[in-house]
Design a protein around this motif. Structure first.
Motif, mmCIF file in Angstrom:
data_model
loop_
_atom_site.group_PDB
_atom_site.id
_atom_site.type_symbol
_atom_site.label_atom_id
_atom_site.label_comp_id
_atom_site.label_asym_id
_atom_site.label_seq_id
_atom_site.Cartn_x
_atom_site.Cartn_y
_atom_site.Cartn_z
ATOM 1 N N ARG A 116 0.845 -1.195 0.000
ATOM 2 C CA ARG A 116 0.000 0.000 0.000
ATOM 3 C C ARG A 116 0.879 1.244 0.000
ATOM 4 O O ARG A 116 1.992 1.224 0.499
ATOM 5 C CB ARG A 116 -0.910 -0.006 1.225
ATOM 6 C CG ARG A 116 -1.907 -1.144 1.163
ATOM 7 C CD ARG A 116 -2.930 -1.026 2.238
ATOM 8 N NE ARG A 116 -3.971 -2.013 2.016
ATOM 9 C CZ ARG A 116 -4.552 -2.690 2.962
ATOM 10 N NH1 ARG A 116 -4.207 -2.487 4.213
ATOM 11 N NH2 ARG A 116 -5.487 -3.557 2.682
ATOM 12 N N ASP A 117 0.311 2.309 -0.537
ATOM 13 C CA ASP A 117 1.023 3.573 -0.619
ATOM 14 C C ASP A 117 0.673 4.447 0.581
ATOM 15 O O ASP A 117 -0.502 4.677 0.858
ATOM 16 C CB ASP A 117 0.653 4.289 -1.916
ATOM 17 C CG ASP A 117 1.362 5.610 -2.053
ATOM 18 O OD1 ASP A 117 2.608 5.626 -2.057
ATOM 19 O OD2 ASP A 117 0.662 6.639 -2.133
ATOM 20 N N VAL A 118 1.687 4.930 1.288
ATOM 21 C CA VAL A 118 1.463 5.727 2.490
ATOM 22 C C VAL A 118 0.677 6.999 2.181
ATOM 23 O O VAL A 118 -0.176 7.414 2.969
ATOM 24 C CB VAL A 118 2.792 6.053 3.213
ATOM 25 C CG1 VAL A 118 3.667 6.998 2.404
ATOM 26 C CG2 VAL A 118 2.533 6.638 4.590
ATOM 27 N N ILE A 119 0.935 7.608 1.047
ATOM 28 C CA ILE A 119 0.219 8.838 0.716
ATOM 29 C C ILE A 119 -1.268 8.543 0.537
ATOM 30 O O ILE A 119 -2.123 9.255 1.061
ATOM 31 C CB ILE A 119 0.833 9.514 -0.535
ATOM 32 C CG1 ILE A 119 2.264 9.968 -0.219
ATOM 33 C CG2 ILE A 119 -0.030 10.683 -1.008
ATOM 34 C CD1 ILE A 119 3.054 10.459 -1.416
ATOM 35 N N GLU A 120 -1.591 7.465 -0.155
ATOM 36 C CA GLU A 120 -2.981 7.092 -0.382
ATOM 37 C C GLU A 120 -3.714 6.745 0.917
ATOM 38 O O GLU A 120 -4.882 7.078 1.083
ATOM 39 C CB GLU A 120 -3.034 5.893 -1.330
ATOM 40 C CG GLU A 120 -4.435 5.391 -1.605
ATOM 41 C CD GLU A 120 -4.456 4.140 -2.472
ATOM 42 O OE1 GLU A 120 -5.553 3.630 -2.734
ATOM 43 O OE2 GLU A 120 -3.372 3.660 -2.882
ATOM 44 N N TYR A 121 -3.014 6.113 1.854
ATOM 45 C CA TYR A 121 -3.678 5.632 3.059
ATOM 46 C C TYR A 121 -3.566 6.564 4.263
ATOM 47 O O TYR A 121 -4.303 6.392 5.228
ATOM 48 C CB TYR A 121 -3.170 4.226 3.422
ATOM 49 C CG TYR A 121 -3.785 3.182 2.533
ATOM 50 C CD1 TYR A 121 -4.980 2.569 2.871
ATOM 51 C CD2 TYR A 121 -3.192 2.846 1.318
ATOM 52 C CE1 TYR A 121 -5.566 1.637 2.044
ATOM 53 C CE2 TYR A 121 -3.771 1.908 0.479
ATOM 54 C CZ TYR A 121 -4.965 1.309 0.851
ATOM 55 O OH TYR A 121 -5.546 0.395 0.014
ATOM 56 N N VAL A 122 -2.677 7.519 4.231
ATOM 57 C CA VAL A 122 -2.505 8.410 5.374
ATOM 58 C C VAL A 122 -3.044 9.816 5.099
ATOM 59 O O VAL A 122 -3.736 10.397 5.929
ATOM 60 C CB VAL A 122 -1.031 8.483 5.822
ATOM 61 C CG1 VAL A 122 -0.819 9.541 6.888
ATOM 62 C CG2 VAL A 122 -0.576 7.112 6.336
ATOM 63 N N VAL A 123 -2.739 10.355 3.931
ATOM 64 C CA VAL A 123 -3.049 11.758 3.663
ATOM 65 C C VAL A 123 -4.548 12.085 3.710
ATOM 66 O O VAL A 123 -4.924 13.082 4.344
ATOM 67 C CB VAL A 123 -2.395 12.237 2.349
ATOM 68 C CG1 VAL A 123 -2.878 13.616 1.943
ATOM 69 C CG2 VAL A 123 -0.873 12.235 2.518
ATOM 70 N N PRO A 124 -5.449 11.312 3.113
ATOM 71 C CA PRO A 124 -6.868 11.694 3.176
ATOM 72 C C PRO A 124 -7.411 11.793 4.615
ATOM 73 O O PRO A 124 -8.098 12.763 4.953
ATOM 74 C CB PRO A 124 -7.582 10.593 2.390
ATOM 75 C CG PRO A 124 -6.540 10.086 1.444
ATOM 76 C CD PRO A 124 -5.241 10.165 2.217
ATOM 77 N N GLY A 125 -7.083 10.832 5.455
ATOM 78 C CA GLY A 125 -7.523 10.882 6.853
ATOM 79 C C GLY A 125 -6.863 12.017 7.609
ATOM 80 O O GLY A 125 -7.482 12.664 8.463
ATOM 81 N N PHE A 126 -5.603 12.265 7.285
ATOM 82 C CA PHE A 126 -4.870 13.366 7.903
ATOM 83 C C PHE A 126 -5.539 14.694 7.569
ATOM 84 O O PHE A 126 -5.797 15.514 8.455
ATOM 85 C CB PHE A 126 -3.416 13.333 7.405
ATOM 86 C CG PHE A 126 -2.625 14.550 7.777
ATOM 87 C CD1 PHE A 126 -2.127 14.693 9.052
ATOM 88 C CD2 PHE A 126 -2.395 15.542 6.840
ATOM 89 C CE1 PHE A 126 -1.398 15.824 9.402
ATOM 90 C CE2 PHE A 126 -1.665 16.668 7.173
ATOM 91 C CZ PHE A 126 -1.170 16.815 8.458
ATOM 92 N N VAL A 127 -5.850 14.911 6.300
ATOM 93 C CA VAL A 127 -6.500 16.162 5.880
ATOM 94 C C VAL A 127 -7.870 16.289 6.544
ATOM 95 O O VAL A 127 -8.218 17.363 7.058
ATOM 96 C CB VAL A 127 -6.608 16.244 4.340
ATOM 97 C CG1 VAL A 127 -7.475 17.425 3.910
ATOM 98 C CG2 VAL A 127 -5.227 16.340 3.715
ATOM 99 N N ALA A 128 -8.627 15.217 6.573
ATOM 100 C CA ALA A 128 -9.950 15.259 7.205
ATOM 101 C C ALA A 128 -9.835 15.617 8.688
ATOM 102 O O ALA A 128 -10.617 16.424 9.201
ATOM 103 C CB ALA A 128 -10.661 13.915 7.029
ATOM 104 N N SER A 129 -8.852 15.045 9.362
ATOM 105 C CA SER A 129 -8.656 15.354 10.787
ATOM 106 C C SER A 129 -8.264 16.811 10.982
ATOM 107 O O SER A 129 -8.775 17.479 11.882
ATOM 108 C CB SER A 129 -7.580 14.448 11.389
ATOM 109 O OG SER A 129 -8.004 13.111 11.384
ATOM 110 N N MET A 130 -7.362 17.311 10.150
ATOM 111 C CA MET A 130 -6.940 18.711 10.265
ATOM 112 C C MET A 130 -8.133 19.656 10.045
ATOM 113 O O MET A 130 -8.262 20.658 10.739
ATOM 114 C CB MET A 130 -5.839 19.029 9.241
ATOM 115 C CG MET A 130 -4.526 18.322 9.475
ATOM 116 S SD MET A 130 -3.573 19.022 10.800
ATOM 117 C CE MET A 130 -2.624 20.217 9.934
ATOM 118 N N ARG A 131 -8.979 19.314 9.097
ATOM 119 C CA ARG A 131 -10.133 20.170 8.796
ATOM 120 C C ARG A 131 -11.156 20.173 9.923
ATOM 121 O O ARG A 131 -11.958 21.104 10.025
ATOM 122 C CB ARG A 131 -10.761 19.743 7.481
ATOM 123 C CG ARG A 131 -9.818 20.045 6.311
ATOM 124 C CD ARG A 131 -10.438 19.742 5.018
ATOM 125 N NE ARG A 131 -11.591 20.621 4.862
ATOM 126 C CZ ARG A 131 -12.329 20.669 3.782
ATOM 127 N NH1 ARG A 131 -12.034 19.909 2.766
ATOM 128 N NH2 ARG A 131 -13.359 21.473 3.708
#
Length: 178
Positions: free
Chosen positions: A83-98
């Motif tokens: 799995r790609d870390v960007i694909e699996y981490v970034v969307p949840g990270f952005v949602a949490s920041m928002r």
């Protein structure tokens, strides 16, 4: 040809203090009997407010080093499962920041996302960011939140609330022995 933002060129900063701050924030998030009390939070806030310019810069660099180390750990963990870390981490990270508009201004979310993507691709978050000028005051809470969210993600993956802190502590102990 190596990039001038390559992690090998980045100052490590004060990783120990940055880890202490993130660990304290994690304990506050987790609450319970191990949670940080208001007095501990006040002391951490008072400590960070008392830092001079060089110490503050070292703390920022140390926090960026944590972001890099956390992201590299996540990259290796996800790659083990193809799995790609960007694909699996970034969307949840952005949602949490928002979901944190009081702590993280919306206009700094893309910058913090860039830090994580830079780290995931082997670049130094602090060198990547510095190409765009000086850090802003609005980015300081977001920087801390970025490290906190990555550490918490690691802790959730491992089902161990102290794993992220422990992995950095062990890496620091190993570096001291070298």
């Amino acid at each position: 040809m190596p990039s001038p933002c390559d992690a090998q060129y980045a100052p490590a900063g004060d990783v120990g203090t940055a880890l202490m701050v993130i660990d304290s924030r994690l304990r506050t998030v987790y609450g319970g009997k191990d949670g940080a009390d208001p007095e501990q939070r006040r002391l951490i806030d008072q400590f960070t407010a008392s830092l001079g310019r060089k110490e503050a810069d070292d703390l920022v660099d140390g926090t960026c080093t944590l972001i890099y180390m956390f992201t590299q750990w996540l990259r290796m963990a996800y790659e083990k499962h193809d799995r790609d870390v960007i694909e699996y981490v970034v969307p949840g990270f952005v949602a949490s920041m928002r979901m944190m508009p009081k702590s993280v201004r919306p206009e700094v979310v893309p910058t913090m996302t860039g830090l994580v993507v830079a780290a995931a691709t082997g670049l130094s978050p602090n060198l990547w960011r510095k190409q765009y000028g000086d850090w802003t005051g609005d980015e300081m809470n977001a920087l801390e939140a970025t490290a906190l969210l990555l550490a918490e993600h690691i802790n959730r993956l491992t089902d161990d609330r102290d794993f992220a802190t422990r992995v950095i502590t062990q890496a620091l102990a190993g570096a001291d022995q070298d």
